[in-house]
Scaffold this motif. Structure first.
Motif, PDB file in Angstrom:
ATOM      1  N   LEU A 115       0.871  -1.173   0.000  1.00  0.00           N
ATOM      2  CA  LEU A 115       0.000   0.000   0.000  1.00  0.00           C
ATOM      3  C   LEU A 115       0.902   1.215   0.000  1.00  0.00           C
ATOM      4  O   LEU A 115       1.561   1.515   1.000  1.00  0.00           O
ATOM      5  CB  LEU A 115      -0.940   0.009   1.206  1.00  0.00           C
ATOM      6  CG  LEU A 115      -1.964   1.149   1.221  1.00  0.00           C
ATOM      7  CD1 LEU A 115      -2.846   1.113  -0.020  1.00  0.00           C
ATOM      8  CD2 LEU A 115      -2.821   1.097   2.477  1.00  0.00           C
ATOM      9  N   ILE A 116       0.942   1.888  -1.120  1.00  0.00           N
ATOM     10  CA  ILE A 116       1.867   3.005  -1.331  1.00  0.00           C
ATOM     11  C   ILE A 116       1.030   4.260  -1.484  1.00  0.00           C
ATOM     12  O   ILE A 116       0.173   4.341  -2.374  1.00  0.00           O
ATOM     13  CB  ILE A 116       2.701   2.777  -2.606  1.00  0.00           C
ATOM     14  CG1 ILE A 116       3.441   1.433  -2.505  1.00  0.00           C
ATOM     15  CG2 ILE A 116       3.668   3.921  -2.836  1.00  0.00           C
ATOM     16  CD1 ILE A 116       3.909   0.904  -3.842  1.00  0.00           C
ATOM     17  N   GLY A 117       1.195   5.238  -0.606  1.00  0.00           N
ATOM     18  CA  GLY A 117       0.288   6.375  -0.648  1.00  0.00           C
ATOM     19  C   GLY A 117       0.898   7.689  -0.244  1.00  0.00           C
ATOM     20  O   GLY A 117       2.041   7.772   0.223  1.00  0.00           O
ATOM     21  N   ARG A 118       0.088   8.717  -0.397  1.00  0.00           N
ATOM     22  CA  ARG A 118       0.451  10.066   0.006  1.00  0.00           C
ATOM     23  C   ARG A 118      -0.827  10.900   0.077  1.00  0.00           C
ATOM     24  O   ARG A 118      -1.907  10.432  -0.273  1.00  0.00           O
ATOM     25  CB  ARG A 118       1.437  10.708  -0.978  1.00  0.00           C
ATOM     26  CG  ARG A 118       0.855  10.949  -2.374  1.00  0.00           C
ATOM     27  CD  ARG A 118       1.857  11.611  -3.286  1.00  0.00           C
ATOM     28  NE  ARG A 118       2.268  12.922  -2.826  1.00  0.00           N
ATOM     29  CZ  ARG A 118       1.699  14.054  -3.237  1.00  0.00           C
ATOM     30  NH1 ARG A 118       0.711  14.030  -4.123  1.00  0.00           N
ATOM     31  NH2 ARG A 118       2.120  15.204  -2.798  1.00  0.00           N
ATOM     32  N   ILE A 119      -0.701  12.124   0.515  1.00  0.00           N
ATOM     33  CA  ILE A 119      -1.833  13.035   0.583  1.00  0.00           C
ATOM     34  C   ILE A 119      -1.928  13.814  -0.726  1.00  0.00           C
ATOM     35  O   ILE A 119      -0.915  14.131  -1.352  1.00  0.00           O
ATOM     36  CB  ILE A 119      -1.692  14.001   1.782  1.00  0.00           C
ATOM     37  CG1 ILE A 119      -3.003  14.689   2.123  1.00  0.00           C
ATOM     38  CG2 ILE A 119      -0.577  14.987   1.540  1.00  0.00           C
ATOM     39  CD1 ILE A 119      -3.989  13.776   2.784  1.00  0.00           C
ATOM     40  N   GLY A 120      -3.166  14.094  -1.169  1.00  0.00           N
ATOM     41  CA  GLY A 120      -3.340  14.816  -2.428  1.00  0.00           C
ATOM     42  C   GLY A 120      -4.571  15.702  -2.391  1.00  0.00           C
ATOM     43  O   GLY A 120      -5.241  15.833  -1.366  1.00  0.00           O
ATOM     44  N   THR A 121      -4.866  16.314  -3.519  1.00  0.00           N
ATOM     45  CA  THR A 121      -6.010  17.219  -3.610  1.00  0.00           C
ATOM     46  C   THR A 121      -7.320  16.422  -3.638  1.00  0.00           C
ATOM     47  O   THR A 121      -7.331  15.231  -3.922  1.00  0.00           O
ATOM     48  CB  THR A 121      -5.918  18.084  -4.877  1.00  0.00           C
ATOM     49  OG1 THR A 121      -5.857  17.215  -6.027  1.00  0.00           O
ATOM     50  CG2 THR A 121      -4.681  18.948  -4.855  1.00  0.00           C
ATOM     51  N   ASP A 122      -8.418  17.131  -3.360  1.00  0.00           N
ATOM     52  CA  ASP A 122      -9.709  16.459  -3.382  1.00  0.00           C
ATOM     53  C   ASP A 122     -10.563  16.992  -4.535  1.00  0.00           C
ATOM     54  O   ASP A 122     -10.065  17.660  -5.452  1.00  0.00           O
ATOM     55  CB  ASP A 122     -10.416  16.593  -2.033  1.00  0.00           C
ATOM     56  CG  ASP A 122     -11.014  17.983  -1.820  1.00  0.00           C
ATOM     57  OD1 ASP A 122     -10.649  18.932  -2.558  1.00  0.00           O
ATOM     58  OD2 ASP A 122     -11.844  18.133  -0.906  1.00  0.00           O
ATOM     59  N   ARG A 123     -11.860  16.716  -4.504  1.00  0.00           N
ATOM     60  CA  ARG A 123     -12.736  17.012  -5.639  1.00  0.00           C
ATOM     61  C   ARG A 123     -12.986  18.499  -5.858  1.00  0.00           C
ATOM     62  O   ARG A 123     -13.554  18.877  -6.877  1.00  0.00           O
ATOM     63  CB  ARG A 123     -14.066  16.275  -5.439  1.00  0.00           C
ATOM     64  CG  ARG A 123     -13.900  14.771  -5.531  1.00  0.00           C
ATOM     65  CD  ARG A 123     -15.164  14.027  -5.197  1.00  0.00           C
ATOM     66  NE  ARG A 123     -14.943  12.594  -5.339  1.00  0.00           N
ATOM     67  CZ  ARG A 123     -15.797  11.662  -4.955  1.00  0.00           C
ATOM     68  NH1 ARG A 123     -16.931  12.009  -4.382  1.00  0.00           N
ATOM     69  NH2 ARG A 123     -15.517  10.386  -5.116  1.00  0.00           N
ATOM     70  N   HIS A 124     -12.585  19.331  -4.917  1.00  0.00           N
ATOM     71  CA  HIS A 124     -12.747  20.768  -5.118  1.00  0.00           C
ATOM     72  C   HIS A 124     -11.684  21.326  -6.064  1.00  0.00           C
ATOM     73  O   HIS A 124     -11.831  22.435  -6.571  1.00  0.00           O
ATOM     74  CB  HIS A 124     -12.678  21.500  -3.772  1.00  0.00           C
ATOM     75  CG  HIS A 124     -13.848  21.207  -2.878  1.00  0.00           C
ATOM     76  ND1 HIS A 124     -15.039  21.883  -2.944  1.00  0.00           N
ATOM     77  CD2 HIS A 124     -14.009  20.276  -1.910  1.00  0.00           C
ATOM     78  CE1 HIS A 124     -15.887  21.413  -2.054  1.00  0.00           C
ATOM     79  NE2 HIS A 124     -15.283  20.424  -1.414  1.00  0.00           N
ATOM     80  N   ASP A 125     -10.637  20.591  -6.269  1.00  0.00           N
ATOM     81  CA  ASP A 125      -9.563  21.028  -7.158  1.00  0.00           C
ATOM     82  C   ASP A 125      -9.990  20.847  -8.608  1.00  0.00           C
ATOM     83  O   ASP A 125     -10.496  19.796  -8.990  1.00  0.00           O
ATOM     84  CB  ASP A 125      -8.300  20.206  -6.876  1.00  0.00           C
ATOM     85  CG  ASP A 125      -7.059  20.820  -7.512  1.00  0.00           C
ATOM     86  OD1 ASP A 125      -7.078  21.035  -8.741  1.00  0.00           O
ATOM     87  OD2 ASP A 125      -6.078  21.051  -6.793  1.00  0.00           O
ATOM     88  N   ARG A 126      -9.776  21.858  -9.420  1.00  0.00           N
ATOM     89  CA  ARG A 126     -10.179  21.786 -10.826  1.00  0.00           C
ATOM     90  C   ARG A 126      -9.468  20.647 -11.561  1.00  0.00           C
ATOM     91  O   ARG A 126      -9.974  20.111 -12.551  1.00  0.00           O
ATOM     92  CB  ARG A 126      -9.892  23.121 -11.525  1.00  0.00           C
ATOM     93  CG  ARG A 126     -10.237  23.096 -13.016  1.00  0.00           C
ATOM     94  CD  ARG A 126     -10.167  24.449 -13.672  1.00  0.00           C
ATOM     95  NE  ARG A 126     -10.283  24.332 -15.118  1.00  0.00           N
ATOM     96  CZ  ARG A 126     -11.406  24.079 -15.771  1.00  0.00           C
ATOM     97  NH1 ARG A 126     -12.532  23.905 -15.105  1.00  0.00           N
ATOM     98  NH2 ARG A 126     -11.419  23.989 -17.087  1.00  0.00           N
TER      99      ARG A 126
END
Length: 461
Positions: free
Chosen positions: A269-280
């Motif tokens: 499980l390889i992950g990080r934090i990213g933008t959500d659905r509010h980002d264009r």
């Protein structure tokens, strides 16, 4: 050749016709006098009506040391009211052909009801009873707590679930609720009793701030009257809104090995934090992520599954977290799969190679076109049932998105170009900003992983 065969006429294969226009169903909004927001969506032919209730009871509102109380409360909604015992409530649901379920997640508690259109008012009456006057009897809460305690060891024994718990604990600070298991730990759940459940309900569950989504064939149904006489009769003073905490994460590259001696596979499980659905850029990120790991023909699968035979499949995805009313939120972006223990190092090396190659060479027009055709083309089937539409509308409300968000996403997917999709997925999965959690035999995989140089390696039990 027989005479019959000789006289057969073969017609050309029919060609597909032009695609029919499709838009995600648009709801109609209203508000009941008690403050409940209603989204209704008439879907002709859908004789099983789906109802989703969103309660503003986020996990961050759980009292310290009682992680899991929201889950126990959600499960206890169907365990009796001031009018029905637990058995009586179940019998009434069965009598009107309805099913009711509930669960707690970071944005709040969701209660789901499915009921035949002809019995909608009866189903809504039971739902209203559960929301308005749940009994939370001591013996039923004790049983639910015992059931939850029995579930936890099984979850920890599941490599995929164990990896997810470890990744969230690794990404987020320990004092943030999001870093801990959504349904609590053995220590916190063991402290929960009926008094704690009642206190959480009294503090968090109110009609004001609640949203009700109704989807199905509403022909001949006086929904306004049905709502007024059921959920509309629920009263209560508005609760103080629970502010969504700012999401803080640490995605500095590193590797965490959760030791499982004797394991013949390693769960990745390889992950990080990213933008959500509010980002264009969200639609472009969805498209690029699908090309990376959304199907058996994706980049990761082509290398790890088809070429190397390391795995049965690898997937890349984005899991949206809690958003704020100001449109600030985040998502966990991740790659997941399992590989044989002896190829753990090579599989990770090839995963990083795929990501670096993607950044250097980009997606192809063919990959982009195939992804668009699938993601847009499958939408009418994906939302064929009332329940799928209701769930998505509820998701949009939870995340403070406009009611036409889903339609706009599909429109944007058709407009996203190959370069834009490449940029989005490269930004989403930079090799130097990935936290890798490996659940496997540490004695057999640690050395090969350390040699890769993808980040400091730590082993926990």
């Amino acid at each position: 050749m027989t005479d019959a065969t000789a006289t057969m006429t073969f017609h050309p294969r029919p060609e597909p016709g032009p695609a029919k226009p499709w838009d995600f169903p648009a709801p109609e909004r209203s508000t009941l006098p008690n403050g409940v927001t209603v989204l209704r969506c008439h879907r002709p032919g859908q004789q099983v009506v789906a109802v989703e209730v969103l309660l503003d009871s986020p996990l961050s509102a759980e009292p310290e040391g009682l992680d899991g109380v929201a889950t126990i409360m959600a499960r206890a909604f169907s365990e009796g009211t001031d009018r029905h015992t637990a058995e009586g409530f179940a019998a009434e649901l069965e009598r009107c052909g309805a099913t009711m379920d509930a669960h707690a997640d970071h944005p709040g508690v969701r209660v789901s009801l499915e009921v035949p259109a002809s019995r909608l008012e009866s189903g809504l009456a039971l739902l209203a009873d559960a929301l308005r006057s749940p009994a939370f009897p001591d013996d039923e809460v004790e049983r639910l707590v015992a059931n939850r305690l029995d579930e936890i060891p099984h979850e920890l024994a599941n490599p995929g679930r164990r990896a997810a718990i470890a990744l969230y604990a690794e990404l987020f600070p320990a004092d943030q609720r999001i870093s801990r298991p959504r349904q609590g730990t053995s220590e916190t759940v063991a402290r929960i009793d009926a008094a704690a459940v009642r206190a959480f309900y009294q503090a968090q569950v109110r009609p004001a701030g609640t949203t009700l989504v109704v989807v199905g064939d509403l022909s001949g149904i006086d929904l306004d009257r049905a709502l007024r006489d059921t959920v509309g009769a629920w009263s209560g003073e508005p609760a103080k809104p629970e502010p969504a905490p700012t999401i803080i994460a640490d995605d500095q590259a590193r590797v965490l090995i959760v030791d499982r001696p004797g394991s013949v596979q390693t769960q990745l499980l390889i992950g990080r934090i990213g933008t959500d659905r509010h980002d264009r850029a969200w639609p472009a990120q969805v498209l690029g992520t699908y090309c990376l790991g959304g199907t058996l023909t994706s980049r990761l699968d082509r290398v790890l599954r088809e070429e190397k035979g390391y795995t049965y499949g690898v997937r890349a995805f984005g899991q949206v977290l809690r958003s704020t009313s100001e449109g600030v939120g985040a998502s966990v972006l991740a790659i997941t799969g399992s590989v044989a223990t002896e190829v753990t190092g090579p599989a990770l090396a090839d995963t990083w190679r795929v990501l670096r190659t993607l950044a250097e060479e980009g997606l192809t027009d063919e990959e982009r076109e195939a992804a668009v055709q699938y993601l847009v083309g499958v939408a009418p089937l994906k939302y064929e049932t009332a329940a799928s539409v209701a769930s998505t509308l509820a998701d949009q409300v939870e995340q403070f998105l406009p009611d036409d968000f889903q339609s706009q996403v599909y429109l944007r997917l058709t407009e996203v170009g190959t370069v834009e999709a490449t940029t989005a997925v490269v930004r989403a999965f930079p090799p130097e900003r990935l936290v890798a959690v490996l659940v496997g035999d540490a004695a057999k995989i640690t050395e090969s992983v350390e040699k890769l140089g993808i980040g400091p390696v730590r082993v926990i039990s």
